[in-house]
Design a protein around this motif. Structure first.
Motif, short mmCIF file in Angstrom:
data_model
loop_
_atom_site.label_atom_id
_atom_site.label_comp_id
_atom_site.label_asym_id
_atom_site.label_seq_id
_atom_site.Cartn_x
_atom_site.Cartn_y
_atom_site.Cartn_z
N GLY A 1 0.44 -12.66 -2.72
CA GLY A 1 0.29 -12.50 -3.96
C GLY A 1 1.03 -11.27 -4.42
N ALA A 2 0.40 -10.87 -5.56
CA ALA A 2 1.24 -9.65 -6.34
C ALA A 2 0.80 -8.28 -5.72
CB ALA A 2 0.65 -9.53 -7.77
N THR A 3 -0.19 -8.20 -5.07
CA THR A 3 -0.54 -6.91 -3.97
C THR A 3 -0.84 -7.30 -2.87
OG1 THR A 3 -3.07 -7.38 -4.32
CG2 THR A 3 -1.82 -5.99 -6.28
N ARG A 4 -0.76 -6.16 -2.11
CA ARG A 4 -1.30 -6.47 -0.42
C ARG A 4 -2.37 -7.32 -0.12
NH1 ARG A 4 -3.44 -4.51 3.88
NH2 ARG A 4 -2.32 -4.54 5.95
N VAL B 1 1.12 -9.82 7.09
CA VAL B 1 1.57 -9.58 5.56
C VAL B 1 2.96 -9.31 5.49
CG1 VAL B 1 -0.65 -9.24 4.58
CG2 VAL B 1 0.29 -7.54 5.63
N ALA B 2 3.71 -10.24 5.02
CA ALA B 2 5.21 -10.05 4.69
C ALA B 2 5.89 -10.35 3.35
CB ALA B 2 5.77 -10.98 5.86
N ALA B 3 4.95 -10.12 2.39
CA ALA B 3 5.10 -10.49 1.07
C ALA B 3 5.68 -9.55 0.28
CB ALA B 3 3.89 -11.72 0.30
N GLY B 4 5.82 -8.39 0.62
CA GLY B 4 6.02 -7.29 -0.24
C GLY B 4 7.62 -7.31 -0.70
N ASP C 1 0.75 -5.42 9.33
CA ASP C 1 2.33 -5.33 8.44
C ASP C 1 3.31 -5.78 9.15
OD1 ASP C 1 0.66 -4.21 6.44
OD2 ASP C 1 1.35 -2.09 6.74
N ALA C 2 4.02 -6.85 8.54
CA ALA C 2 5.30 -7.12 9.20
C ALA C 2 6.37 -6.01 9.29
CB ALA C 2 6.02 -8.23 8.32
N ALA C 3 5.89 -4.88 8.32
CA ALA C 3 6.97 -3.83 8.36
C ALA C 3 6.76 -3.07 9.49
CB ALA C 3 6.65 -2.96 7.13
N LYS D 1 5.89 2.25 10.10
CA LYS D 1 6.13 1.21 8.82
C LYS D 1 7.59 1.20 8.58
CE LYS D 1 3.79 1.27 5.03
NZ LYS D 1 2.84 1.19 4.09
N SER E 1 -2.26 -10.59 -0.63
CA SER E 1 -1.56 -11.60 0.24
C SER E 1 -2.59 -11.73 1.79
CB SER E 1 -0.23 -10.65 0.57
OG SER E 1 0.57 -10.61 -0.37
N LYS F 1 11.46 -7.33 2.22
CA LYS F 1 11.97 -6.35 3.42
C LYS F 1 11.63 -7.36 4.59
CE LYS F 1 8.78 -2.93 3.90
NZ LYS F 1 7.92 -1.81 3.83
N ARG G 1 11.85 -0.04 -1.75
CA ARG G 1 12.13 1.31 -1.04
C ARG G 1 13.32 1.10 0.11
NH1 ARG G 1 5.92 2.97 -0.32
NH2 ARG G 1 5.94 0.86 0.06
O1 C5P Z 1 4.09 -1.88 0.22
P1 C5P Z 1 3.57 -1.47 1.53
O2 C5P Z 1 4.14 -0.70 2.15
O3 C5P Z 1 1.80 -1.30 1.32
O4 C5P Z 1 3.32 -2.99 2.27
C1 C5P Z 1 2.78 -3.11 3.36
C2 C5P Z 1 2.98 -4.60 4.00
O5 C5P Z 1 2.68 -5.35 2.97
C3 C5P Z 1 4.33 -5.07 4.20
O6 C5P Z 1 4.33 -5.70 5.56
C4 C5P Z 1 4.32 -6.16 2.99
O7 C5P Z 1 5.25 -7.11 3.22
C5 C5P Z 1 3.10 -6.34 2.77
N1 C5P Z 1 2.79 -6.75 1.33
C6 C5P Z 1 2.58 -8.01 0.94
N2 C5P Z 1 2.32 -8.50 -0.14
C7 C5P Z 1 2.32 -7.52 -1.23
C8 C5P Z 1 2.54 -6.32 -0.96
C9 C5P Z 1 3.03 -5.99 0.43
O8 C5P Z 1 2.41 -8.93 2.10
N3 C5P Z 1 2.14 -8.05 -2.59
#
Ligand code: C5P
Length: 271
Positions: free
Chosen positions: A102-105, A15-18, A127-129, A246, A108, A29, A22
């Motif tokens: 999507g809008a939330t993790r 998941v890399a859609a955040g 998490d890509a992070a 992370k 996604s 990111k 921060r």
């Molecule tokens: O925001 P948070 O630290 O919880 O994000 C964790 C991971 O989820 C990140 O790798 C971020 O890219 C991903 N993410 C996502 N879609 C979102 C929010 C976060 O893929 N809408």
């Protein structure tokens, strides 16, 4: 690593859609440079190096053509050519799929789960992070799935003392903004990392159930294991690694740069 021959067919969702607000870079990111390359490239390389995935499905921000290109470049890197040999991957090279997040993790993750190849039996959500996660952590999670776990997460001990607090009011508010209400028993606390592993059927069911959540419940979902716990499915815990941090704040980025540049090649050592 050798998984038993009965090991499930594994896909890894990244998941890399955040937005990465921060981190303060003014870009998602996953695109932020770390040691001269995007955070997402490091994360994908870690997943591929672990050698457990038949498919890597990446959720990128909707409309982010740069991250889509980066995934294609990574596919070419894996194939060792320009990647223009058609759709089929040679044996042992994972298929790379890109979806819009999507809008939330959780949104996604759901988008990625919908794009997994037929025959997938287990999925790791990463998490890509957590771009510097070492192979050994992927292996521990995959081995627990192969041993029969429906859900497994990597964890590390909590080093700080953890307390619960409430916001103060009245006279207390003049003294300090919060008041302590209790102290958690540190020995049983764990910080939770990714990749989190699940049988695909279990994770799909958990995410379908979450579609009925109200806004407050949805906002409280911070990982996939939470959703599985709510269904009463046992979640197993294996040892994570401190270098799986992370990357969230500018300080985390400095630490990650230090780990990459350090003399030990930190991705590949335990800790
Ligand atoms: O925001 P948070 O630290 O919880 O994000 C964790 C991971 O989820 C990140 O790798 C971020 O890219 C991903 N993410 C996502 N879609 C979102 C929010 C976060 O893929 N809408």
């Amino acid at each position: 690593m050798s998984l038993p021959p009965t090991s499930p067919a594994i896909a890894v969702v990244v998941v890399a859609a955040g937005s990465g607000e921060r981190l303060g870079y003014g870009m998602p990111k996953a695109r932020v440079p770390l040691g001269g390359e995007a955070i997402l490239t490091h994360a994908l390389r870690g997943v591929a190096a672990a050698g457990i995935a038949r498919q890597i499905c990446v959720a990128v921000p909707k409309g982010d053509e740069q991250l889509r290109s980066l995934c294609q470049e990574f596919r070419a890197e894996l194939l060792g050519d320009d990647g223009s040999d058609g759709d089929a991957e040679p044996d042992g090279v994972p298929e790379i799929t890109v979806v819009s997040g999507g809008a939330t993790r959780a949104d996604s993750v759901r988008a990625a789960l919908a794009a997994l190849a037929d025959g997938t039996e287990a999925v790791l959500v990463h998490d890509a992070a957590r771009a510097l996660t070492p192979d050994v952590v992927f292996h521990r999670v995959a081995e627990a799935l192969a041993a029969g776990a429906q859900a497994v997460i990597p964890v590390i001990p909590v080093v700080d003392t953890v307390k619960t607090v409430v916001a103060t009011d009245g006279d207390d508010a003049r003294i300090a903004p919060e008041l302590v209400t209790g102290t958690a028993q540190r020995e049983v606390l764990r910080s939770v990392q990714t990749p989190q592993g699940f049988s695909l059927e279990t994770l799909r069911r958990a995410h379908e159930a979450a579609l009925d959540f109200d806004d407050a419940q949805s906002a409280a979902v911070t990982d996939d294991a939470m959703l599985v716990e709510l269904m009463g499915v046992p979640v197993h815990a294996v040892r994570g690694a401190s270098q799986s941090l992370k990357i969230t704040t500018p300080l985390d980025l400095i630490i990650a740069e230090g780990l990459l540049e350090g003399p030990l090649g930190m991705r590949f050592v335990e800790g």
